[in-house]
Design a protein around this motif. Structure first.
Motif, PDB file in Angstrom:
ATOM      1  N   MET A 125       5.913   4.973   1.839  1.00 60.32           N
ATOM      2  CA  MET A 125       6.359   5.978   2.466  1.00 60.32           C
ATOM      3  C   MET A 125       7.225   6.658   2.820  1.00 60.32           C
ATOM      4  SD  MET A 125       4.990   4.043   6.913  1.00 60.32           S
ATOM      5  CE  MET A 125       4.108   6.122   7.401  1.00 60.32           C
ATOM      6  N   PRO A 126       6.115   8.279   2.420  1.00 61.55           N
ATOM      7  CA  PRO A 126       7.453   9.627   2.528  1.00 61.55           C
ATOM      8  C   PRO A 126       8.442   9.713   3.341  1.00 61.55           C
ATOM      9  CG  PRO A 126       5.534  10.759   2.291  1.00 61.55           C
ATOM     10  CD  PRO A 126       5.336   8.794   2.609  1.00 61.55           C
ATOM     11  N   ALA A 127       9.749   9.143   2.871  1.00 61.84           N
ATOM     12  CA  ALA A 127      11.007   9.797   4.196  1.00 61.84           C
ATOM     13  C   ALA A 127      10.994  11.083   4.913  1.00 61.84           C
ATOM     14  CB  ALA A 127      12.024   9.310   3.492  1.00 61.84           C
ATOM     15  N   ASP A 128       9.633  11.711   4.648  1.00 63.35           N
ATOM     16  CA  ASP A 128       9.683  12.865   5.453  1.00 63.35           C
ATOM     17  C   ASP A 128       8.093  12.822   5.982  1.00 63.35           C
ATOM     18  OD1 ASP A 128       8.058  13.600   3.565  1.00 63.35           O
ATOM     19  OD2 ASP A 128       8.848  15.213   3.247  1.00 63.35           O
ATOM     20  N   SER A 129       7.398  11.579   6.474  1.00 59.13           N
ATOM     21  CA  SER A 129       6.063  10.804   7.325  1.00 59.13           C
ATOM     22  C   SER A 129       7.089  10.991   8.409  1.00 59.13           C
ATOM     23  CB  SER A 129       6.229  10.098   7.284  1.00 59.13           C
ATOM     24  OG  SER A 129       5.799   9.415   5.590  1.00 59.13           O
ATOM     25  N   PRO A 130       5.813  11.550   9.793  1.00 59.56           N
ATOM     26  CA  PRO A 130       6.350  12.118  10.437  1.00 59.56           C
ATOM     27  C   PRO A 130       6.416  10.770  11.342  1.00 59.56           C
ATOM     28  CG  PRO A 130       3.672  13.002  10.125  1.00 59.56           C
ATOM     29  CD  PRO A 130       3.997  12.020   9.121  1.00 59.56           C
ATOM     30  N   VAL A 136       8.098  -1.267   6.448  1.00 60.04           N
ATOM     31  CA  VAL A 136       8.162  -0.019   6.100  1.00 60.04           C
ATOM     32  C   VAL A 136       8.889   0.550   4.954  1.00 60.04           C
ATOM     33  CG1 VAL A 136       7.813   2.484   6.241  1.00 60.04           C
ATOM     34  CG2 VAL A 136       6.310   0.985   7.607  1.00 60.04           C
ATOM     35  N   VAL A 137       8.611   0.718   3.475  1.00 60.76           N
ATOM     36  CA  VAL A 137      10.063   1.349   2.237  1.00 60.76           C
ATOM     37  C   VAL A 137       9.930   2.789   1.837  1.00 60.76           C
ATOM     38  CG1 VAL A 137      10.954   1.100  -0.051  1.00 60.76           C
ATOM     39  CG2 VAL A 137       9.887  -0.981   1.557  1.00 60.76           C
ATOM     40  N   LEU A 138      11.161   3.713   2.712  1.00 61.18           N
ATOM     41  CA  LEU A 138      10.740   4.830   2.848  1.00 61.18           C
ATOM     42  C   LEU A 138      11.559   5.638   0.910  1.00 61.18           C
ATOM     43  CD1 LEU A 138      12.300   5.759   6.491  1.00 61.18           C
ATOM     44  CD2 LEU A 138       9.545   5.531   5.710  1.00 61.18           C
ATOM     45  N   TYR A 139      10.747   6.987   0.799  1.00 63.30           N
ATOM     46  CA  TYR A 139      11.028   7.134  -0.204  1.00 63.30           C
ATOM     47  C   TYR A 139      11.394   8.272  -0.070  1.00 63.30           C
ATOM     48  CZ  TYR A 139       6.625   8.723  -2.077  1.00 63.30           C
ATOM     49  OH  TYR A 139       5.427   9.370  -1.283  1.00 63.30           O
ATOM     50  N   ASP A 140      11.942   9.484  -0.684  1.00 67.01           N
ATOM     51  CA  ASP A 140      12.046  10.860  -1.241  1.00 67.01           C
ATOM     52  C   ASP A 140      11.363  11.503  -1.834  1.00 67.01           C
ATOM     53  OD1 ASP A 140      13.143  13.329  -1.926  1.00 67.01           O
ATOM     54  OD2 ASP A 140      15.091  13.645  -0.737  1.00 67.01           O
ATOM     55  N   ARG A 141      10.177  11.898  -2.279  1.00 60.74           N
ATOM     56  CA  ARG A 141       9.661  12.897  -2.510  1.00 60.74           C
ATOM     57  C   ARG A 141      10.053  13.705  -3.764  1.00 60.74           C
ATOM     58  NH1 ARG A 141       3.677  14.050   0.745  1.00 60.74           N
ATOM     59  NH2 ARG A 141       5.045  14.071   3.261  1.00 60.74           N
ATOM     60  N   ASP A 142      10.557  14.022  -3.406  1.00 63.48           N
ATOM     61  CA  ASP A 142      10.969  15.042  -4.695  1.00 63.48           C
ATOM     62  C   ASP A 142      12.356  14.091  -5.267  1.00 63.48           C
ATOM     63  OD1 ASP A 142      10.302  17.270  -3.627  1.00 63.48           O
ATOM     64  OD2 ASP A 142      12.215  17.276  -1.510  1.00 63.48           O
ATOM     65  N   THR A 143      12.639  13.322  -5.164  1.00 60.84           N
ATOM     66  CA  THR A 143      13.568  12.465  -6.395  1.00 60.84           C
ATOM     67  C   THR A 143      13.757  11.252  -7.028  1.00 60.84           C
ATOM     68  OG1 THR A 143      15.354  11.055  -4.276  1.00 60.84           O
ATOM     69  CG2 THR A 143      15.866  13.461  -5.108  1.00 60.84           C
ATOM     70  N   GLN A 144      12.847  10.500  -6.324  1.00 61.64           N
ATOM     71  CA  GLN A 144      11.712   9.433  -6.063  1.00 61.64           C
ATOM     72  C   GLN A 144      10.252   9.002  -6.869  1.00 61.64           C
ATOM     73  OE1 GLN A 144      14.381   7.259  -2.814  1.00 61.64           O
ATOM     74  NE2 GLN A 144      14.173   6.022  -3.961  1.00 61.64           N
ATOM     75  N   SER A 145      10.025   7.699  -7.591  1.00 60.98           N
ATOM     76  CA  SER A 145       9.143   8.077  -7.708  1.00 60.98           C
ATOM     77  C   SER A 145       8.044   6.480  -6.556  1.00 60.98           C
ATOM     78  CB  SER A 145       8.844   8.007  -9.437  1.00 60.98           C
ATOM     79  OG  SER A 145       6.605   7.234  -9.730  1.00 60.98           O
ATOM     80  N   ALA A 152       0.814  -0.670   0.106  1.00 63.78           N
ATOM     81  CA  ALA A 152       0.001   0.208   0.179  1.00 63.78           C
ATOM     82  C   ALA A 152       1.082   0.977   0.026  1.00 63.78           C
ATOM     83  CB  ALA A 152      -0.971   0.406   0.939  1.00 63.78           C
ATOM     84  N   PHE A 153       0.157   2.313  -0.777  1.00 62.17           N
ATOM     85  CA  PHE A 153       0.748   3.662  -0.433  1.00 62.17           C
ATOM     86  C   PHE A 153      -0.524   4.513   0.144  1.00 62.17           C
ATOM     87  CE2 PHE A 153       1.115   2.064  -4.980  1.00 62.17           C
ATOM     88  CZ  PHE A 153       2.326   2.214  -5.519  1.00 62.17           C
ATOM     89  N   SER A 154       0.945   4.674   1.774  1.00 58.30           N
ATOM     90  CA  SER A 154       0.321   5.524   2.498  1.00 58.30           C
ATOM     91  C   SER A 154       1.214   6.317   3.366  1.00 58.30           C
ATOM     92  CB  SER A 154      -1.339   4.617   3.156  1.00 58.30           C
ATOM     93  OG  SER A 154      -1.133   5.501   4.004  1.00 58.30           O
ATOM     94  N   SER A 155       0.687   7.739   4.107  1.00 58.29           N
ATOM     95  CA  SER A 155       1.767   8.195   4.928  1.00 58.29           C
ATOM     96  C   SER A 155       0.361   7.985   6.025  1.00 58.29           C
ATOM     97  CB  SER A 155       2.571   9.465   4.385  1.00 58.29           C
ATOM     98  OG  SER A 155       0.992  10.111   4.500  1.00 58.29           O
ATOM     99  N   GLY A 156      -0.389   7.213   6.386  1.00 58.64           N
ATOM    100  CA  GLY A 156      -1.299   7.459   6.915  1.00 58.64           C
ATOM    101  C   GLY A 156      -1.558   6.708   7.243  1.00 58.64           C
TER     102      GLY A 156
END
Lengths: 322, 322
Positions: B97-102, B116-125, B72-76
């Motif tokens: 989850m975005p790496a900058d999630s709380p 949990v797999v974190l990704y960088d919102r700015d550089t990764q899809s 799933a894709f979700s930060s929440g």
């Protein structure tokens, strides 16, 4: 005082009291070292289990007596429970409160429809005021715990716990109850003895105000030295009641005693893991389950969250500990 | 997508999801000018209704597919719902989850057992990462709202509302639902159309993120200009779903729109009057009932409190308004 009175009270409060669920959280299970089940009576009308006993007592009065009105002494949750139950029965309630009660409690008790009579703790006797008003208006006194129909009402909480525990297959558990005068604790104990007899009721109290734990250990009623100066004010009374103590003595396990900091930490966990607002006294049983785990027995533990009438400043104090 | 799928989901989640009650408070009734009934999904497992849809979707998978795991894709809230539902089914969950999630949300999602797999919102899809992992491991994607078995799961909340409303004799009421992509709103709408057809579902959204209200008014899917920078983050999505919107269009009344301050005030009222912890997005429907009363219709109003995953600082911000 018997199980039939509790079952009769359950019929009377049906559709009037909230049928609260049993809640659980993996995070709390980890802290407690066993499965934790929470009975959230903070969600009950007026924010505490006291509504059950008050509604039970009001509904058990004969209509002619009830129509003359009721009276109660309380600065807290019993006041709001009686006020709301009286309004729902279309009768009047006089609540005698100390003039230095928190303003919000006075405002709320009035908002539930009661006539609030304030007295000065230092110069006036609340009993004298109560006796005079009762005589003048023929009011019926609703005691906070040492009254059979009040105990019967609180016992409905135990019937619900038994029903849910049986459905969940919980058979080996302590049932920890936030305990003041013993109305809720004795009511739950009677209900479980009938409907879930393998569960063990245990009272939870704050340090320094453990009259029930000490009375159980001694086999006779003992008193607290003082009855103020603790954040768990909702569950502090001088001593267990004459009606409640024999029931507690017959049916309860040893008492659990928690610190103020443990109550605050349990409030913080209820916020974080259960999404519930609990007052310090209402968090005593959860605190015992979480932080006195070595004194608790069983595969599961069931705890009452007995009330949620806490002001924002006290709640912020609990959250600051996260 | 039909009522039979919702009834089937109700059978599957029985005993796994919390059967939440309907709560009420005279104090809220006064503010709202009508009786207010609250469906506290903040008490649901993982702190939001999302667990219903996640459990429904997981339980609907064939066992061989499910055993390979889900993604799933979700930060929440959907993240936590899927993680917990997967664990209960004895299978694995990957949450992107975005790496900058709380930090707390990352910690909690892991604590529910997910990878949990974190990704960088700015550089990764995130889609690229998801597609790669899904292909490598043959994972099944659990979408947050535009998925029939997820909508069916959220619809079980509507079956419960209908059951309680019928028991209480509530026939003329708006049912206000906190609305993001429309999974909960469309599920409840379908359930009520079948079991309580005189009730009217209405979505509630934050100002500036009222894609559903505008889409309903226009009769076609419209988008928000932005999808961040609002405290009601839990209910902010780009636009209603391709599956959910036709249901909303067919069954919902006009949308209600509330401000951030109104969400905070509703959180404060939930603390004070209901003893519940609600997050800003989860308080949107209550805010509409309390502060947009002239736009609400009916003798009664029913509102969802859709989630309670709020950090202490944001909660303190709400309490400071009391």
């Amino acid at each position: 005082m018997n199980i039939d009175m509790i079952r009769a009270a359950a019929v009377r409060i049906q559709g009037h009291a909230i049928r609260t669920p049993l809640l659980t959280s993996n995070f709390l299970n980890e802290i407690a070292g066993r499965r934790v089940w929470v009975k959230p009576e903070c969600l009950q009308h007026t924010g505490s289990f006291k509504f059950r006993g008050a509604y039970s007592a009001l509904s058990a009065l004969d209509p002619a007596t009830r129509s003359k009105g009721v009276i109660a002494f309380s600065s807290g949750n019993h006041a709001q429970g009686v006020a709301h139950a009286a309004a729902l029965h279309g009768t009047s309630a006089v609540i005698i409160m100390p003039a230095d009660s928190p303003q919000l409690k006075i405002v709320n008790t009035r908002a539930y429809g009661a006539e609030v009579v304030l007295y000065d703790r230092d110069t006036q006797s609340r009993e004298e005021i109560g006796d005079r008003l009762s005589a003048e208006r023929d009011l019926t006194l609703i005691k906070p715990f040492d009254e059979p129909e009040v105990i019967a009402g609180q016992g409905t909480c135990g019937l619900e716990i038994a029903q849910d525990a049986n459905a969940l297959g919980i058979t080996n558990a302590d049932v920890i109850v936030c305990c003041g005068g013993g109305g809720l604790t004795s009511g739950i104990a009677l209900a479980l003895a009938a409907d879930a007899p393998t569960l063990r009721v245990r009272p939870a109290e704050p340090e320094g105000f453990d009259d029930v734990a000490r009375s159980l250990a001694a086999g006779e009623i003992l008193s607290n030295e003082k009855t103020s100066d603790n954040i768990c004010d909702a569950i502090i009374t001088k001593q267990p009641g004459d009606l409640t103590f024999p029931i507690l003595k017959r049916l309860c396990g040893t008492g659990l005693v928690i610190s103020e900091d443990e109550a605050l930490d349990a409030m913080a966990q209820a916020f974080l893991r259960l999404k519930l607002v609990v007052e310090p006294g209402g968090a005593a049983a959860l605190a015992a389950a979480l932080y006195r785990r070595d004194e608790v027995e069983g595969d599961d533990v069931i705890v009452t969250l007995s009330g949620g009438n806490v002001d924002p400043a006290m709640f912020a104090r609990a959250l600051a500990r996260l």
